[in-house]
Design a protein around this motif. Structure first.
Motif: not given
Lengths: 407, 336
Positions: B116-125, B218-223, B245-246, B251-253
């Protein structure tokens, strides 16, 4: 607006009523009986004026549905098809009608052992035999010829059968059988002592530690330990492939397997197969089905008419022709159909042998604990074959569990 | 005629009481409106949700063969519980369930978090496309998935063993994979020592995408500013994951792990289909839900099956309770 609504409601009610009125009785079963019914129902309806509806589910789902609908007291058809494996646990429950008097005039026309299988522990007839599964050994003729064996020599007894397996393994690189389980199952199914049930004696005492089970387990363990089986489960992709590619030389099953083999499982192997008695010339059965009328049926008279029709000689023969359901009515065995030679079996007149088996199988009374004993014995066999558990130990454990579970 | 007669005897008093009554009825109907609208749900939930729970309690103190109809029910007290708790098979299947739950559950979360962390860093598309792809197994029918895996696991004809054979015999790969050849054909579902792993893999494959989606949300809620601040302080990628992040994901975990515990302890479909409706279930491949199904529907002993399901309920409650007790404050309290 209101008128359209009303008209709609009226139509819906009519449609509903029409739906329930569409047929007088319903037949609940599993394939391939839909093919058989589709073929015979037009004539039945023309003769009797009784219209019949069908509800078909796959084998497992159908039997679960019987349990649920008997529990709730409604929703089951008027005529119900029941596999022999479930007869014991269903007929004694009180959910099916006593058909003893109705069946009495026909009873002597039916294979004696099958008539007994359809009886409850009170000796009354709840299930009417509709097809049988004479148990036979399928064998590859070409392998026997290659190694210079004669089928009677191989099937003389279990030791000669195993000896053939060793030869196959060493000199032909072919397995004796797909799964060692089948050897054990055939042995304890086909050697029931007179007066006993499969797993229980006449007093309901479990028999699973007796010599029959011990010997059955020993045979299976020999097959496994000496690498004569491939742990290939029946009805798996590997099993079908095993038939197609000739990975194993023998397979015990019911007469009905022939239909599967030649129609879809391994049609290209036609001419390479033959059928024989099991080792030691044992007679036994592998499968079979029954018809019953649930107590909850609203039309028992019409339901019986359908059953009577389905067990009549002509229709029994039609079933043999349409879906390879082996007739339970022994009067049919004189028909010329039984003398036909079967190309798939290299011209063997196998049907005569099946008829002979059907007429000679000894009756074995069903018990309501058969299903429980069956799965506990399977488990015990697995412990012996796969985990190396001592046979006596495994059977004793199974006996304890059976005693606890069958209440 | 009668109507007229009635009207003549009507007194103002009756008129008033009628008005009052109709007013009351009106008010009742008005106040009740929400409940009328809710009633379809309440009736269905009551019939299929609440009633069975109480019926199961009742049932667990009786023997009942469903085929014999409701009349065959007989009170036996605690016999069903005693029978089940001393049944070695129950403990065996319980242990299988826990082993499969832990193996597939741990793997799911250990893969899903970094993924999930990897996905977030890859950008929205890329994230949208990939999370759809990972989520796909979750929305696919369990039975269909398990049947495909059953065929893939076939010892002789399955694609997994065929692939391994290819590797073991290939000229370029045989030095690394040659040793596999001596174990062929591998019975992924037949071998008692392997079946738990084979089932766990299917469960892992099916549910990992679900967890990835939860964690990605969850990760996308982090500022983003928090990451930037850490970056300025010289934190590496790894450190940003570990220390920013962790902790914020707790709460999500907590939520995702709770779902996994409850879901995996009730595991039924995958082992059921992979063992061909339990017909080929080796002793390690049967979960406690499979066993209670066998007791109820194959052995027609509904009382014992009800008792087993209550035992399962208590076990799940214990595990979940233990988990809440150990991690609940952190999980629910967020940043504590």
């Amino acid at each position: 607006m209101k008128t359209t609504l009303r008209a709609g409601a009226a139509l819906a009610t009519l449609a509903l009523a029409g739906g329930t009125l569409a047929a007088d009785i319903r037949f609940d079963g599993f394939p391939d009986y839909d093919s058989q019914l589709n073929a015979i129902l037009p004539d039945f309806e023309a003769q009797t004026g009784i219209s019949v509806d069908m509800l078909m589910n796959e084998h497992g789902g159908h039997h679960e549905r019987i349990a649920t609908t008997l529990a709730t007291g409604s929703g089951l058809g008027d005529v119900v098809l029941i596999d022999v494996g479930f007869v014991g646990s269903y007929v004694d429950g009180g959910g099916f009608m006593d058909l003893t008097d109705l069946f009495a005039p026909h009873a002597d026309q039916f294979a004696e052992y099958a008539v007994t299988q359809g009886q409850g522990s009170d000796g009354r007839q709840y299930g009417i035999p509709v097809d049988l599964g004479p148990g036979v050994m399928y064998f590859r003729r070409d392998y026997m010829e290659d190694l210079g064996y004669d089928v009677d020599e191989v099937m003389a007894d279990w030791d000669s059968y195993l000896e053939y397996g060793r030869d196959l393994r060493d000199n032909h690189d072919v397995l004796l059988i797909g799964h060692a389980n089948d050897v054990a199952q055939a042995y304890y199914n086909f050697n029931v002592e007179p007066g006993n049930g499969l797993y229980f004696d006449a007093d309901g005492e479990p028999l699973v530690t007796n010599e029959r089970f011990q010997r059955a387990f020993e045979l299976a363990r020999t097959v496994r330990d000496e690498n004569m089986d491939g742990r290939i489960n029946a009805w798996s992709e590997d099993w079908y492939q095993g038939f197609q590619e000739g990975k194993f030389a023998t397979q015990m099953s019911g007469a009905w397997l022939l239909g599967h083999l030649q129609n879809w499982m391994a049609p290209d192997t036609a001419g390479n197969w033959g059928v024989s008695h099991l080792p030691s010339g044992m007679y036994g059965t592998w499968g079979g089905s029954f018809l019953g009328i649930p107590v909850q049926s609203g039309n028992p008279d019409q339901a019986w008419e359908l059953i009577e029709y389905m067990i009549s000689e002509d229709i029994q023969l039609a079933g043999f022709d349409n879906i390879a359901a082996f007739p339970a009515n022994v009067n049919t065995y004189d028909d010329s159909m039984f003398e036909e030679s079967i190309d798939f079996l290299r011209g063997q007149q196998a049907r005569q042998m099946w008829a002979e088996i059907a007429e000679n199988v000894e009756p074995v009374a069903p018990h309501r604990g058969d299903q429980i004993a069956n799965s506990l014995i399977d488990e015990a066999l697995e412990n012996v074959l796969d985990e190396g558990m001592d046979i006596e130990q495994a059977l004793r454990n199974a006996e304890n569990q059976i005693r606890r579970r069958v209440r | 005629m009668t109507n007229q007669a009635e009207i003549t005897v009507d007194t103002p008093d009756d008129e008033r009481s009628k008005e009052v009554r109709s007013g009351r009825l009106k008010r009742f109907l008005e106040n009740g409106t929400p409940y009328w609208f809710l009633s379809p749900y309440i009736i269905i939930f009551g019939t299929f949700g609440i009633f069975p729970v109480f019926f199961m309690i009742f049932l667990s103190f009786h023997t009942w063969n469903p085929v014999a109809g409701l009349g065959s029910m007989r009170f036996v007290g605690l016999e069903n519980y005693a029978l089940s708790l001393t049944d070695p098979r129950l403990w065996k299947t319980m242990w299988n369930t826990i082993a499969i739950a832990v193996m597939s559950g741990l793997a799911q979360h250990l893969v899903a978090l970094p993924m999930a962390y990897l996905l977030i860093s890859l950008g929205a598309r890329a994230r949208h496309w990939l999370s759809t792809a990972y989520f796909l197994p979750y929305v696919t029918s369990t039975v269909a998935v398990s049947m495909i895996f059953y065929i893939m696991y076939s010892p002789q004809s399955g694609i997994i063993n065929q692939g391994l054979n290819l590797l073991a015999n290939g000229t370029l790969t045989s030095w690394a994979f040659g040793w596999i050849g001596q174990f062929q054909p591998i019975g992924w579902l037949q071998e008692n020592s392997l079946i738990r792993y084979s089932i766990s893999f299917v469960v892992f494959w099916k549910y990992v995408g679900f967890n990835i989606v939860i964690y990605a949300a969850g990760l996308s809620t982090i500022n983003q500013e928090l990451y930037e601040a850490a970056k300025i302080d010289g934190a590496s990628h790894m450190q940003r994951f570990r220390y920013v992040a962790l902790p914020l994901l707790k709460p999500f975990i907590f939520f995702a792990v709770t779902l996994t515990i409850i879901g995996n302890m009730q595991l039924f479909d995958e082992p059921y289909v992979l063992t061909r409706g339990l017909q080929q279930a080796t002793s390690n491949g049967m979960t406690i839900s499979n066993y209670l199904y066998r007791i109820g529907w194959e052995w027609l002993d509904m009382g014992s099956a009800a008792a087993v399901s209550w035992i399962l309920f208590v076990v799940i409650a214990l595990f979940t309770g233990l988990y809440f007790w150990l991690f609940g404050r952190q999980g629910l309290g967020g940043n504590e």
